[in-house]
Design an enzyme around this catalytic site. Structure first.
Site, PDB file in Angstrom:
ATOM      1  N   SER A   7      -5.257   7.463 -10.510  1.00 46.54           N
ATOM      2  CA  SER A   7      -4.694   7.652  -9.173  1.00 46.54           C
ATOM      3  C   SER A   7      -4.022   9.010  -9.085  1.00 46.54           C
ATOM      4  O   SER A   7      -3.082   9.299  -9.831  1.00 46.54           O
ATOM      5  CB  SER A   7      -3.675   6.557  -8.864  1.00 46.54           C
ATOM      6  OG  SER A   7      -2.970   6.863  -7.684  1.00 46.54           O
ATOM      7  N   HIS A  30      -9.146   7.814  -7.770  1.00 48.98           N
ATOM      8  CA  HIS A  30      -8.506   6.937  -6.786  1.00 48.98           C
ATOM      9  C   HIS A  30      -7.550   7.757  -5.923  1.00 48.98           C
ATOM     10  O   HIS A  30      -6.635   8.410  -6.438  1.00 48.98           O
ATOM     11  CB  HIS A  30      -7.749   5.817  -7.503  1.00 48.98           C
ATOM     12  CG  HIS A  30      -7.289   4.719  -6.595  1.00 48.98           C
ATOM     13  ND1 HIS A  30      -8.135   3.726  -6.144  1.00 48.98           N
ATOM     14  CD2 HIS A  30      -6.075   4.450  -6.055  1.00 48.98           C
ATOM     15  CE1 HIS A  30      -7.458   2.890  -5.375  1.00 48.98           C
ATOM     16  NE2 HIS A  30      -6.210   3.321  -5.285  1.00 48.98           N
ATOM     17  N   ASP A  32      -4.906   7.559  -2.872  1.00 43.84           N
ATOM     18  CA  ASP A  32      -4.052   6.664  -2.086  1.00 43.84           C
ATOM     19  C   ASP A  32      -3.616   7.345  -0.794  1.00 43.84           C
ATOM     20  O   ASP A  32      -2.900   8.339  -0.810  1.00 43.84           O
ATOM     21  CB  ASP A  32      -2.814   6.270  -2.897  1.00 43.84           C
ATOM     22  CG  ASP A  32      -3.141   5.285  -4.002  1.00 43.84           C
ATOM     23  OD1 ASP A  32      -3.796   4.281  -3.720  1.00 43.84           O
ATOM     24  OD2 ASP A  32      -2.741   5.528  -5.155  1.00 43.84           O
ATOM     25  N   MET A  34      -1.466   6.832   2.555  1.00 37.52           N
ATOM     26  CA  MET A  34      -0.393   6.012   3.121  1.00 37.52           C
ATOM     27  C   MET A  34       0.124   6.663   4.394  1.00 37.52           C
ATOM     28  O   MET A  34       0.273   7.885   4.460  1.00 37.52           O
ATOM     29  CB  MET A  34       0.749   5.852   2.121  1.00 37.52           C
ATOM     30  CG  MET A  34       0.336   5.334   0.763  1.00 37.52           C
ATOM     31  SD  MET A  34       1.764   5.117  -0.330  1.00 37.52           S
ATOM     32  CE  MET A  34       0.943   4.960  -1.914  1.00 37.52           C
ATOM     33  N   HIS A  63      -8.340   4.656  -0.951  1.00 31.71           N
ATOM     34  CA  HIS A  63      -7.609   3.421  -0.640  1.00 31.71           C
ATOM     35  C   HIS A  63      -6.742   3.670   0.587  1.00 31.71           C
ATOM     36  O   HIS A  63      -5.746   4.387   0.522  1.00 31.71           O
ATOM     37  CB  HIS A  63      -6.765   3.049  -1.867  1.00 31.71           C
ATOM     38  CG  HIS A  63      -5.929   1.831  -1.704  1.00 31.71           C
ATOM     39  ND1 HIS A  63      -4.931   1.507  -2.593  1.00 31.71           N
ATOM     40  CD2 HIS A  63      -5.919   0.838  -0.772  1.00 31.71           C
ATOM     41  CE1 HIS A  63      -4.351   0.386  -2.216  1.00 31.71           C
ATOM     42  NE2 HIS A  63      -4.923  -0.028  -1.111  1.00 31.71           N
ATOM     43  N   MET A  65      -4.119   2.690   2.869  1.00 29.74           N
ATOM     44  CA  MET A  65      -2.946   1.860   3.138  1.00 29.74           C
ATOM     45  C   MET A  65      -2.371   2.307   4.477  1.00 29.74           C
ATOM     46  O   MET A  65      -1.298   2.887   4.571  1.00 29.74           O
ATOM     47  CB  MET A  65      -1.926   2.005   1.996  1.00 29.74           C
ATOM     48  CG  MET A  65      -2.351   1.295   0.726  1.00 29.74           C
ATOM     49  SD  MET A  65      -1.269   1.639  -0.686  1.00 29.74           S
ATOM     50  CE  MET A  65      -2.097   3.079  -1.358  1.00 29.74           C
ATOM     51  N   MET A 136      -4.145  -5.814  -5.293  1.00 32.71           N
ATOM     52  CA  MET A 136      -2.913  -5.089  -5.616  1.00 32.71           C
ATOM     53  C   MET A 136      -2.032  -5.961  -6.512  1.00 32.71           C
ATOM     54  O   MET A 136      -1.793  -7.131  -6.205  1.00 32.71           O
ATOM     55  CB  MET A 136      -2.153  -4.731  -4.349  1.00 32.71           C
ATOM     56  CG  MET A 136      -2.856  -3.746  -3.432  1.00 32.71           C
ATOM     57  SD  MET A 136      -3.064  -2.110  -4.177  1.00 32.71           S
ATOM     58  CE  MET A 136      -1.352  -1.594  -4.386  1.00 32.71           C
ATOM     59  N   ASP A 174      -5.072  -2.638  -8.991  1.00 32.54           N
ATOM     60  CA  ASP A 174      -4.230  -1.460  -8.822  1.00 32.54           C
ATOM     61  C   ASP A 174      -2.761  -1.872  -8.830  1.00 32.54           C
ATOM     62  O   ASP A 174      -2.334  -2.677  -8.010  1.00 32.54           O
ATOM     63  CB  ASP A 174      -4.579  -0.790  -7.484  1.00 32.54           C
ATOM     64  CG  ASP A 174      -3.767   0.471  -7.214  1.00 32.54           C
ATOM     65  OD1 ASP A 174      -2.986   0.895  -8.085  1.00 32.54           O
ATOM     66  OD2 ASP A 174      -3.930   1.036  -6.116  1.00 32.54           O
TER      67      ASP A 174
END
Length: 214
Positions: A7, A30, A32, A34, A63, A65, A136, A174
Site C-alpha cells: 500500500s 495498492h 488507497d 479516501m 481501493h 474509500m 477490511m 487489507d
C-alpha cells in the site's frame, strides 16, 4: 499463489516514484483513495493515479474509500487503474451495481470491499461478476492499525461464498497484515495480502515482501 499488494499509503509521497520502484517484486500496487466523507481522512485522487500509471507497469489495485463511487469510476479507469474496489456501504445497492456496470464498460477488473461491520453475505448479489472481494481487517481510513482477529470469520465466510459461486474470484485482505498475521488470513482463505508498514517500514523491502508470501 499468494499475491502481495504493498500500500502506497505507507510510502514517502515526496519520493513516490522511488518507493514504487522499491516494491517492484510485488504482484499488485495498492492505491488507497479516501475522500474525507466516507472515511475521516483524505489521501489521493485521480491526478496522482494518473501520475503513478506513467511511472510503473505494475497492476494498479485502486481501493475507493469514497462516497457514491459510481461518480468517479470512469475517471479512475481512464487514469490507469487496473482494478477498482468500491465499498458496499458507500451507496445504495442499485448504485453499487451501476458502478460495477461502468467498470465493465471501462474494461477494468471489478471488486467490492467490506468494512468490519458488514456481513459477508452482503456480497451475494454481486459475487458472480466480481474479480475480487476485499475484506477490511481494520476500520478503513488510516494506516498502521492493528489487525482485527474477529475478521478471520468474515474471511472464511467470504471464501465459502467465492468457492460456491465464483471460484476464479480473488480474496484480498487489507489491514494490519504482518508476517505473523499473514498465515492466519491465508489459512482463512485470502490469496491477496495488502501491506503498508510491514513492507515500507522495513529496510530490506524485497525481503519483507517475500516474508509475507511465505
Amino acid at each position: 499463489m499468494i499475491k502481495i499488494a504493498p500500500s502506497i499509503l505507507s510510502a514517502d509521497f515526496v519520493n513516490l516514484e522511488r518507493d514504487i520502484k522499491k516494491v517492484s517484486s510485488a504482484d499488485y500496487l495498492h492505491v488507497d483513495v479516501m475522500d474525507g466523507c466516507f472515511v475521516p481522512n483524505i489521501t489521493i485522487g485521480i491526478p496522482v493515479v494518473k501520475s503513478i500509471r506513467k511511472c510503473t507497469d505494475m497492476f494498479l489495485d485502486v481501493h475507493l474509500m469514497i462516497d457514491k463511487p459510481v461518480r468517479y469510476i470512469e475517471d479512475f479507469a481512464k487514469a490507469g487503474a487496473d482494478l477498482l474496489s468500491v465499498h458496499l456501504e458507500a451507496d445504495h445497492p442499485t448504485r453499487i451495481a451501476e458502478a460495477l456496470k461502468v467498470m465493465d464498460q471501462c474494461g477494468v477488473k471489478k471488486a467490492v470491499a467490506l468494512r468490519p461491520i458488514t456481513d459477508a453475505r452482503a456480497i451475494l448479489p454481486y459475487i458472480e461478476q466480481l474479480d475480487m472481494v476485499l475484506v477490511m481487517t481494520v476500520e478503513p481510513g488510516f494506516g498502521g492499525q492493528s489487525f482485527m482477529e474477529s475478521q478471520l470469520d468474515t474471511i472464511r465466510q467470504v471464501r465459502a461464498i467465492i468457492d460456491k459461486y465464483n471460484p476464479a474470484c480473488e480474496l484480498e485482505v487489507d489491514g494490519g497484515i504482518a508476517p505473523k498475521i499473514a498465515p492466519l488470513v491465508v489459512e482463512a482463505g485470502a490469496n491477496v495480502l495488502v501491506a503498508g508498514s510491514a513492507v515500507y517500514g522495513k529496510e530490506d523491502i524485497p525481503a519483507a515482501i517475500q516474508a509475507l508470501r511465505v
